[in-house]
Design a protein around this motif. Structure first.
Motif, PDB file in Angstrom:
ATOM      1  N   LEU A 164       0.914  -1.217  -0.023  1.00 47.82           N
ATOM      2  CA  LEU A 164      -0.092   0.042  -0.102  1.00 47.82           C
ATOM      3  C   LEU A 164       1.011   1.072  -0.037  1.00 47.82           C
ATOM      4  CD1 LEU A 164      -2.868  -1.037   2.487  1.00 47.82           C
ATOM      5  CD2 LEU A 164      -2.994  -0.706  -0.108  1.00 47.82           C
ATOM      6  N   ILE A 165       1.943   1.394   0.857  1.00 49.34           N
ATOM      7  CA  ILE A 165       2.773   2.276   0.747  1.00 49.34           C
ATOM      8  C   ILE A 165       3.454   2.650  -0.593  1.00 49.34           C
ATOM      9  CG2 ILE A 165       4.797   3.481   1.730  1.00 49.34           C
ATOM     10  CD1 ILE A 165       4.108   2.172   4.546  1.00 49.34           C
ATOM     11  N   ILE A 166       4.029   1.520  -1.134  1.00 46.01           N
ATOM     12  CA  ILE A 166       4.783   1.905  -2.248  1.00 46.01           C
ATOM     13  C   ILE A 166       3.841   2.135  -3.360  1.00 46.01           C
ATOM     14  CG2 ILE A 166       5.774   0.679  -4.383  1.00 46.01           C
ATOM     15  CD1 ILE A 166       7.115  -1.255  -1.810  1.00 46.01           C
ATOM     16  N   HIS A 167       2.586   1.410  -3.498  1.00 52.25           N
ATOM     17  CA  HIS A 167       1.549   1.790  -4.411  1.00 52.25           C
ATOM     18  C   HIS A 167       1.169   3.320  -4.214  1.00 52.25           C
ATOM     19  CE1 HIS A 167      -1.247   0.713  -7.958  1.00 52.25           C
ATOM     20  NE2 HIS A 167      -2.122   1.571  -7.052  1.00 52.25           N
ATOM     21  N   GLY A 168       0.816   3.873  -3.215  1.00 53.26           N
ATOM     22  CA  GLY A 168       0.444   4.982  -2.703  1.00 53.26           C
ATOM     23  C   GLY A 168       1.471   6.145  -2.988  1.00 53.26           C
ATOM     24  N   ALA A 169       2.908   5.735  -2.834  1.00 46.88           N
ATOM     25  CA  ALA A 169       3.806   6.805  -3.448  1.00 46.88           C
ATOM     26  C   ALA A 169       3.802   6.594  -4.934  1.00 46.88           C
ATOM     27  CB  ALA A 169       5.065   5.945  -2.706  1.00 46.88           C
ATOM     28  N   TYR A 170       3.649   5.743  -5.699  1.00 49.86           N
ATOM     29  CA  TYR A 170       3.755   5.628  -6.924  1.00 49.86           C
ATOM     30  C   TYR A 170       2.438   6.602  -7.470  1.00 49.86           C
ATOM     31  CZ  TYR A 170       3.376   4.097 -11.762  1.00 49.86           C
ATOM     32  OH  TYR A 170       3.518   4.292 -13.233  1.00 49.86           O
ATOM     33  N   LEU A 171       1.166   6.460  -6.824  1.00 47.59           N
ATOM     34  CA  LEU A 171       0.037   7.277  -7.375  1.00 47.59           C
ATOM     35  C   LEU A 171       0.333   8.724  -6.932  1.00 47.59           C
ATOM     36  CD1 LEU A 171      -2.970   5.227  -6.107  1.00 47.59           C
ATOM     37  CD2 LEU A 171      -2.366   5.510  -8.463  1.00 47.59           C
ATOM     38  N   PHE A 172       0.810   8.990  -6.045  1.00 46.99           N
ATOM     39  CA  PHE A 172       1.436  10.466  -5.611  1.00 46.99           C
ATOM     40  C   PHE A 172       2.408  10.978  -6.695  1.00 46.99           C
ATOM     41  CE2 PHE A 172       3.579  13.691  -3.491  1.00 46.99           C
ATOM     42  CZ  PHE A 172       2.532  14.582  -3.020  1.00 46.99           C
ATOM     43  N   TYR A 173       3.208  10.055  -7.186  1.00 47.72           N
ATOM     44  CA  TYR A 173       4.308  10.505  -8.010  1.00 47.72           C
ATOM     45  C   TYR A 173       3.642  10.633  -9.443  1.00 47.72           C
ATOM     46  CZ  TYR A 173       7.965  10.058 -11.581  1.00 47.72           C
ATOM     47  OH  TYR A 173       8.877  10.058 -12.509  1.00 47.72           O
ATOM     48  N   GLU A 174       2.666   9.895  -9.732  1.00 46.50           N
ATOM     49  CA  GLU A 174       1.861  10.082 -11.000  1.00 46.50           C
ATOM     50  C   GLU A 174       1.108  11.439 -10.929  1.00 46.50           C
ATOM     51  OE1 GLU A 174       1.668   8.179 -13.915  1.00 46.50           O
ATOM     52  OE2 GLU A 174       3.422   7.572 -13.322  1.00 46.50           O
ATOM     53  N   TRP A 175       0.481  11.547  -9.780  1.00 43.81           N
ATOM     54  CA  TRP A 175      -0.350  12.764  -9.509  1.00 43.81           C
ATOM     55  C   TRP A 175       0.462  13.847  -9.749  1.00 43.81           C
ATOM     56  CZ3 TRP A 175       0.096  16.684  -5.960  1.00 43.81           C
ATOM     57  CH2 TRP A 175      -0.782  17.557  -5.970  1.00 43.81           C
ATOM     58  N   ILE A 176       1.472  14.025  -9.339  1.00 45.95           N
ATOM     59  CA  ILE A 176       2.665  15.249  -9.544  1.00 45.95           C
ATOM     60  C   ILE A 176       2.712  15.628 -10.901  1.00 45.95           C
ATOM     61  CG2 ILE A 176       4.742  15.951  -9.126  1.00 45.95           C
ATOM     62  CD1 ILE A 176       4.816  14.603  -6.396  1.00 45.95           C
ATOM     63  N   GLY A 177       2.898  14.610 -11.597  1.00 42.61           N
ATOM     64  CA  GLY A 177       2.998  14.972 -13.292  1.00 42.61           C
ATOM     65  C   GLY A 177       1.717  15.362 -13.688  1.00 42.61           C
ATOM     66  N   GLU A 178       0.753  14.612 -13.244  1.00 44.07           N
ATOM     67  CA  GLU A 178      -0.594  15.105 -14.097  1.00 44.07           C
ATOM     68  C   GLU A 178      -0.831  16.712 -13.509  1.00 44.07           C
ATOM     69  OE1 GLU A 178      -3.312  14.004 -15.728  1.00 44.07           O
ATOM     70  OE2 GLU A 178      -1.767  12.585 -16.624  1.00 44.07           O
ATOM     71  N   PHE A 179      -0.737  16.765 -12.103  1.00 45.19           N
ATOM     72  CA  PHE A 179      -0.949  18.256 -11.624  1.00 45.19           C
ATOM     73  C   PHE A 179      -0.048  19.253 -12.343  1.00 45.19           C
ATOM     74  CE2 PHE A 179       0.062  21.464  -8.585  1.00 45.19           C
ATOM     75  CZ  PHE A 179      -1.343  21.986  -8.136  1.00 45.19           C
ATOM     76  N   ARG A 180       1.150  19.024 -12.782  1.00 44.64           N
ATOM     77  CA  ARG A 180       2.211  19.699 -13.454  1.00 44.64           C
ATOM     78  C   ARG A 180       1.847  19.944 -14.805  1.00 44.64           C
ATOM     79  NH1 ARG A 180       8.190  17.638 -11.778  1.00 44.64           N
ATOM     80  NH2 ARG A 180       8.268  18.703  -9.720  1.00 44.64           N
ATOM     81  N   TYR A 181       1.299  18.845 -15.498  1.00 45.18           N
ATOM     82  CA  TYR A 181       0.674  19.132 -16.779  1.00 45.18           C
ATOM     83  C   TYR A 181      -0.407  19.963 -16.864  1.00 45.18           C
ATOM     84  CZ  TYR A 181      -1.240  17.893 -21.206  1.00 45.18           C
ATOM     85  OH  TYR A 181      -2.012  18.076 -22.370  1.00 45.18           O
TER      86      TYR A 181
END
Length: 190
Positions: A164-181
């Motif tokens: 859950l921590i690793i998957h949540g961190a990955y989702l957060f990383y992806e969210w940062i990219g989407e947010f920046r875009y």
């Protein structure tokens, strides 16, 4: 009132952000509260088995109507299994049995390597490492055998928590990219 595409994207980003943080939070809780993880997974497994039983029942009824064949009753086994898995103690005992099987396999492998180490006298170069490895395997097997129930709960909680921590961190990383875009590049597409 129809929402603009920007509003829909903003709502998606908010939910995405909340989901990633929630997964990380649930992972931390799983690492701290091991018994609760076992209860939740026992419930989820039981619920999945009951849903499988209901789906299998509908498939069997369809087959009976469509082909006129006798109705199979394998769906009853799924529902019984689901009801049994709602019992966390039974779920833990099944996990303990699986760990006992792993422990016995480790012990047997350790003994087998130990015996082969003494029977193969021509190969002296790996005699000591082979004996040490055999003793380590057998020792690990004895340790797992004597602590099978506790190890099942611990390994299950740690595995779920880390996932859950690793998957949540990955989702957060992806969210940062989407947010920046969304903030920097939207509207520049051709």
């Amino acid at each position: 009132m129809k929402k603009t595409p920007d509003t829909k994207i903003q709502i998606k980003l908010v939910f995405w952000f909340i989901a990633s943080l929630a997964m990380i939070g649930m992972g931390i809780i799983a690492l701290v509260n091991h018994e609760r993880v076992t209860e939740v997974l026992s419930f989820i497994t039981g619920l999945a088995a009951i849903i499988t039983g209901i789906i299998t029942l509908s498939i069997r009824r369809y087959e009976k109507v469509k082909t006129g064949s006798r109705m199979a009753f394998d769906w009853i086994l799924w529902i019984i299994l689901g009801i049994l898995f709602f019992n966390t103690d039974l779920f833990t005992k099944i996990g303990k049995v699986l760990f006992i099987i792993v422990a016995l396999a480790l012990i047997v492998q350790g003994i087998g390597i130990f015996v082969r180490g003494f029977s193969n006298k021509a190969d002296k170069s790996f005699f000591i490492p082979r004996i040490i490895f055999a003793a380590a395997l057998a020792g690990a097997g004895v340790f797992v055998l004597t602590n099978a129930g506790d190890l099942f709960v611990e390994v299950l909680a740690i595995t779920v928590g880390l996932y859950l921590i690793i998957h949540g961190a990955y989702l957060f990383y992806e969210w940062i990219g989407e947010f920046r875009y969304f903030n920097n590049y939207r509207g520049t597409e051709e």
